[in-house]
Design a protein around this motif. Structure first.
Motif, short mmCIF file in Angstrom:
data_model
loop_
_atom_site.label_atom_id
_atom_site.label_comp_id
_atom_site.label_asym_id
_atom_site.label_seq_id
_atom_site.Cartn_x
_atom_site.Cartn_y
_atom_site.Cartn_z
N ASP A 104 -4.64 9.61 4.95
CA ASP A 104 -5.82 8.75 5.59
C ASP A 104 -5.96 7.35 5.07
N LEU A 105 -5.88 6.34 5.87
CA LEU A 105 -5.96 4.67 5.15
C LEU A 105 -7.48 4.38 5.31
N TYR A 106 -8.15 4.06 4.28
CA TYR A 106 -9.34 3.51 4.39
C TYR A 106 -9.36 1.95 3.74
N ILE A 107 -10.43 1.32 4.39
CA ILE A 107 -10.58 -0.04 3.90
C ILE A 107 -11.65 -0.14 3.12
N ALA A 108 -11.56 -0.65 2.17
CA ALA A 108 -12.67 -0.88 0.99
C ALA A 108 -13.13 -2.29 0.98
N THR A 154 -25.01 -22.69 -8.38
CA THR A 154 -24.75 -21.17 -7.86
C THR A 154 -23.80 -20.96 -7.29
N LEU A 155 -23.24 -19.65 -7.39
CA LEU A 155 -22.10 -18.91 -6.91
C LEU A 155 -22.44 -17.83 -5.78
N ASP A 156 -22.51 -17.88 -4.80
CA ASP A 156 -23.10 -17.11 -3.86
C ASP A 156 -22.18 -15.90 -3.50
N LEU A 157 -22.38 -14.74 -3.83
CA LEU A 157 -21.52 -13.40 -3.79
C LEU A 157 -21.26 -13.10 -2.36
N GLN A 158 -22.46 -13.48 -1.54
CA GLN A 158 -22.22 -12.93 -0.29
C GLN A 158 -21.23 -13.85 0.82
N ALA A 159 -20.92 -14.87 0.09
CA ALA A 159 -20.00 -15.63 0.89
C ALA A 159 -18.70 -15.12 1.00
N SER A 160 -18.16 -14.61 0.07
CA SER A 160 -16.59 -13.96 0.28
C SER A 160 -16.87 -12.37 0.11
N LYS A 161 -16.13 -11.71 0.71
CA LYS A 161 -15.98 -10.36 0.86
C LYS A 161 -14.36 -9.92 0.38
N LEU A 162 -14.31 -9.00 -0.54
CA LEU A 162 -12.83 -8.66 -0.80
C LEU A 162 -12.56 -7.35 -0.33
N SER A 163 -11.34 -7.28 0.68
CA SER A 163 -10.92 -6.10 1.19
C SER A 163 -9.73 -5.64 0.75
N GLY A 164 -9.59 -4.32 0.70
CA GLY A 164 -8.15 -3.68 0.22
C GLY A 164 -8.27 -2.39 0.61
N PHE A 165 -6.82 -1.89 0.86
CA PHE A 165 -6.57 -0.60 1.34
C PHE A 165 -6.80 0.43 0.46
N ILE A 166 -7.01 1.78 0.61
CA ILE A 166 -7.18 2.82 -0.23
C ILE A 166 -6.33 3.88 0.56
N ALA A 167 -4.88 4.27 0.52
CA ALA A 167 -4.28 5.33 1.15
C ALA A 167 -4.44 6.49 0.30
N SER A 183 0.90 -1.29 -0.13
CA SER A 183 0.04 -0.05 0.01
C SER A 183 0.92 1.27 0.01
N VAL A 184 2.02 1.38 0.93
CA VAL A 184 2.83 2.30 0.73
C VAL A 184 3.42 2.65 -0.46
N ALA A 185 4.08 1.51 -1.16
CA ALA A 185 4.56 1.73 -2.35
C ALA A 185 3.71 2.40 -3.43
N LEU A 186 2.48 1.69 -3.35
CA LEU A 186 1.60 1.87 -4.51
C LEU A 186 1.20 3.45 -4.25
N ALA A 187 0.97 3.74 -2.91
CA ALA A 187 0.64 5.31 -2.66
C ALA A 187 1.58 6.18 -3.18
N ASP A 188 2.85 5.91 -2.90
CA ASP A 188 4.00 6.66 -3.26
C ASP A 188 4.09 6.99 -4.92
N THR A 189 3.77 5.81 -5.63
CA THR A 189 3.84 5.77 -7.06
C THR A 189 2.52 6.50 -7.38
N MET A 190 1.50 6.44 -6.70
CA MET A 190 0.13 7.02 -7.25
C MET A 190 0.44 8.77 -6.97
N LYS A 191 0.90 8.88 -5.79
CA LYS A 191 1.31 10.32 -5.58
C LYS A 191 2.14 11.23 -6.48
#
Length: 403
Positions: free
Chosen positions: A346-350, A163-176, A40-48
């Protein structure tokens, strides 16, 4: 249009990406968290750096509309997206807003991901706006019949659909998110958030598609579809091959054929390091007359796809279209309350809903390539330092004279 990561191939970001994939393949939550934070830090620096360059281009080109159109690369927003990011700018945050995060953003990101990334572009990607159960069929099962359908055949047809239940898994990632970026306005804020989210989604989705254990995440290609314990699906047994020849690959391909899984382009998914050490060196031959080197394809024309999500020394063989990844547009954003040292950010979790599964239990075969004759990777600078330290301070075992 999203921000172009001009330094995306930088050594820092490359190493952070590789370390994150390696950590995701471990059962060590501490190392996983550390690797994800470093990424996240490396990507944030690159994005910045990328955003600052784009802002400079925008400011320098304001006097000329044509230059603005070509250089500024401003993100085009729908009316709902404008409302969301306008409120975010006004309130200096992206969570807890009156407006919900626009589902159109996720739809656009999935389109970008499915077009730009080798592995994710070749699987069966499906997008749905809401969190639902997605219906799909096993390609090895017959789902259509001529004439009148008897009751027992109707039951077989019903069983062919899953059937594939989309409620069964939740993808989480940071946004710096740098604090000063709220001053850039809704369009620039939207561009930054969506580009950062796209990169994090790509890395996390790819790992899940390849080797997700099924517990609140996709069931990866390298996992069985049965025998789950506490929601975790076991790894598939590997098939060891010693050469990249028609005979060595014939057995795995025959299993795919037996299960009716050779129903399109067959691919071999390998780690880039494995590709350079085991695969590529065995695909070249030298013309004895001209001395020129020529690269051969794999014996049956298998397509080679590189992904750091595959552990080194392993490969996944199969038709990538036989893997289904379904992603819902719903997204939850909240401020990350745990301490993470990213200066002025600020670090947000999506959190978003996504699920994936192979359409057949034998759609993919895991190959062990460790016995293939290849090349040796030279020691890195860090490895050389460790070796030098061990030489200077060798470990000496002293026998106890009393023993």
């Amino acid at each position: 249009m999203t921000i172009e990561l001009k330094d995306k191939k930088s050594k820092t970001l490359q190493l952070a990406t590789q370390a994150m994939y390696a950590a995701l393949n471990m059962d060590d939550e501490v190392k996983q968290k550390e690797a994800f934070e470093n990424y996240s830090v490396a990507l944030a620096d690159t994005m910045k750096a990328s955003v600052q360059e784009e802002v400079a281009l925008f400011e320098n080109g304001r006097a000329d509309e044509s230059i603005m159109g070509k250089r500024a690369k401003r993100f085009q927003l729908t009316s709902k997206e404008k409302k969301f990011f306008a409120e975010a700018v006004e309130k200096q945050k992206v969570d807890g807003l009156d407006e919900t995060f626009p589902t159109t953003i996720i739809e656009t990101l999935m389109e970008d991901i499915s077009q730009e990334h080798p592995l994710l572009s070749q699987i069966d990607n499906q997008y749905t706006e809401a969190v639902i159960k997605y219906i799909y069929s096993d390609p090895s099962e017959q789902t259509a019949y001529w004439d009148v359908i008897p009751a027992d055949i109707r039951q077989i047809l019903i069983g062919a659909f899953k059937t594939l239940d989309l409620q069964a898994s939740k993808l989480s990632g940071f946004i710096a998110l740098p604090k000063g970026y709220f001053k850039l306005g809704p369009a620039w804020l939207a561009q930054y958030v969506t580009t950062f989210l796209r990169e994090v989604m790509t890395a996390t989705l790819e790992e899940g598609v390849v080797n997700g254990d099924g517990k609140l995440k996709p069931i990866g290609m390298m996992r069985k579809l049965s025998g789950a314990v506490d929601g975790v699906y076991p790894a598939k047994e590997t098939v060891s091959i010693t050469e990249l020849t028609p005979k060595s690959l014939g057995g795995p391909r025959a299993l795919l054929a037996k299960e009716k899984m050779i129903n399109g382009q067959i691919s071999m998914v390998v780690n880039p390091v494995t590709y350079e050490t085991k695969v590529s060196p065995n695909l070249f031959f030298q013309n004895t007359q001209t001395g020129a080197w020529t690269k051969l394809p794999l014996p049956n024309g298998e397509n080679v796809v590189q992904s750091y999500a595959v552990p080194e020394g392993k490969a996944v063989l199969g038709n990538l279209k036989n893997y289904l990844l379904a992603v819902a547009g719903d997204l939850e954003l909240e401020l990350y309350k745990e301490t993470l040292a990213i200066e002025d950010m600020d670090l947000y979790i999506a959190k978003m809903f996504a699920a994936g599964v192979a359409k057949n239990s034998n759609a993919f075969i895991v190959l062990d390539l460790s016995s293939i004759t290849g090349v040796t990777v030279p020691a890195t600078e860090a490895d050389a330092v460790l070796v030098k330290q061990d030489t200077i301070n060798p470990i000496v075992v002293v026998e106890d004279p009393e023993v």
